[in-house]
Scaffold this motif. Structure first.
Motif, short mmCIF file in Angstrom:
data_model
loop_
_atom_site.label_atom_id
_atom_site.label_comp_id
_atom_site.label_asym_id
_atom_site.label_seq_id
_atom_site.Cartn_x
_atom_site.Cartn_y
_atom_site.Cartn_z
N SER A 5 -39.58 5.18 -9.53
CA SER A 5 -38.17 5.11 -9.91
C SER A 5 -37.39 4.14 -9.03
N GLU A 6 -37.93 3.81 -7.87
CA GLU A 6 -37.24 2.91 -6.94
C GLU A 6 -37.55 1.44 -7.21
N VAL A 7 -38.53 1.19 -8.05
CA VAL A 7 -38.93 -0.19 -8.37
C VAL A 7 -38.05 -0.71 -9.50
N GLU A 8 -37.70 -1.99 -9.42
CA GLU A 8 -36.95 -2.60 -10.52
C GLU A 8 -37.92 -2.84 -11.68
N LEU A 9 -37.65 -2.20 -12.80
CA LEU A 9 -38.53 -2.28 -13.96
C LEU A 9 -37.88 -3.08 -15.08
N LYS A 10 -38.68 -3.91 -15.72
CA LYS A 10 -38.19 -4.65 -16.88
C LYS A 10 -38.30 -3.75 -18.11
N SER A 16 -42.36 -3.34 -17.90
CA SER A 16 -43.09 -3.53 -16.65
C SER A 16 -44.39 -2.72 -16.62
N SER A 37 -32.35 8.18 -10.17
CA SER A 37 -32.16 6.82 -9.65
C SER A 37 -31.26 5.97 -10.57
N LYS A 39 -31.82 5.01 -13.74
CA LYS A 39 -32.51 4.13 -14.69
C LYS A 39 -31.98 4.29 -16.12
N LEU A 42 -28.51 2.22 -17.24
CA LEU A 42 -28.48 0.76 -17.28
C LEU A 42 -28.10 0.25 -18.66
N TRP A 45 -31.02 -0.30 -20.98
CA TRP A 45 -31.80 0.85 -21.44
C TRP A 45 -31.20 1.47 -22.70
#
Length: 198
Positions: A5-10, A16, A37, A39, A42, A45
């Motif tokens: 959840s801390e990673v920037e996901l496309k 991603s 987090s 997500k 956004l 999303w």
């Protein structure tokens, strides 16, 4: 789940993450960590979720399926549909492990009309949203009965390894009409691992 959840996901269509193979508990954990987090807040999303139109279509199909087979009530009751669909903009394919009940395959597709229902699956439902964007939901029962299991160590890893091996050869295989073969082979790999403990 927390690290993920801390990673920037496309988000979709780049996604991603091509595949995740969580248990039901792990699915909930991923969902909770993504929610914590931010997500799901956004701007990239929500338009995907909105375009999928899942609330109107797929949920009704699942409810209809559960009238024929009460087991499928778990798709809604256990939150598989809600949590899984919420993750699809970041994870293209979820193969959700449900122990002796088999696996659920939940995936997002740019053109759901290209994806045919799979007669080899116990359940194969799809929903079409805006611009043919869609979701596929399938259930595959355990292919062989295993009695007196006392140790399930490694079964999930064997399943994931088999799926990843197939994806390394053809990254679109879980979107093809051969997906049932890949999923059934992965379930057999898990079963072989379980038999090795018996």
């Amino acid at each position: 789940a927390k690290r993920l959840s801390e990673v920037e996901l496309k988000p979709f269509p780049e996604c991603s993450i091509l595949l995740s193979t969580p248990t039901l508990a792990e699915l909930r954990s991923i969902y909770d960590s993504f929610e914590e987090s931010g997500k799901f807040e956004l701007d990239n999303w929500f338009p995907i979720i909105d375009a999928l139109g899942v609330d109107k279509t797929l949920k009704h199909k699942v409810e209809s399926a559960s009238m024929r087979n009460p087991f499928y009530k778990s798709i809604i009751k256990d939150g598989i549909l809600q949590t899984g669909v919420s993750l699809l903009p970041f994870i293209k394919h979820l193969v959700i492990k449900d122990g002796a009940n088999g696996v659920f395959h939940l995936s997002i597709h740019e053109d759901i009309q290209q994806i045919t229902p799979n007669p080899a699956a116990d359940l194969s439902l799809s929903s079409k949203g805006q611009n043919n964007l869609g979701v596929l939901l399938e259930h595959y029962s355990v292919p062989s009965v295993l009695d007196n299991l006392s140790n399930v160590t490694g079964a999930g890893d064997a399943l994931a390894g088999s799926l990843l091996s197939a994806l390394s050869v053809n990254s679109d295989v879980l979107s093809s009409d051969k997906r049932h073969i890949v999923i059934e082979e992965a379930q057999e790999a898990a079963a072989r691992k379980l038999r090795s403990h018996a």
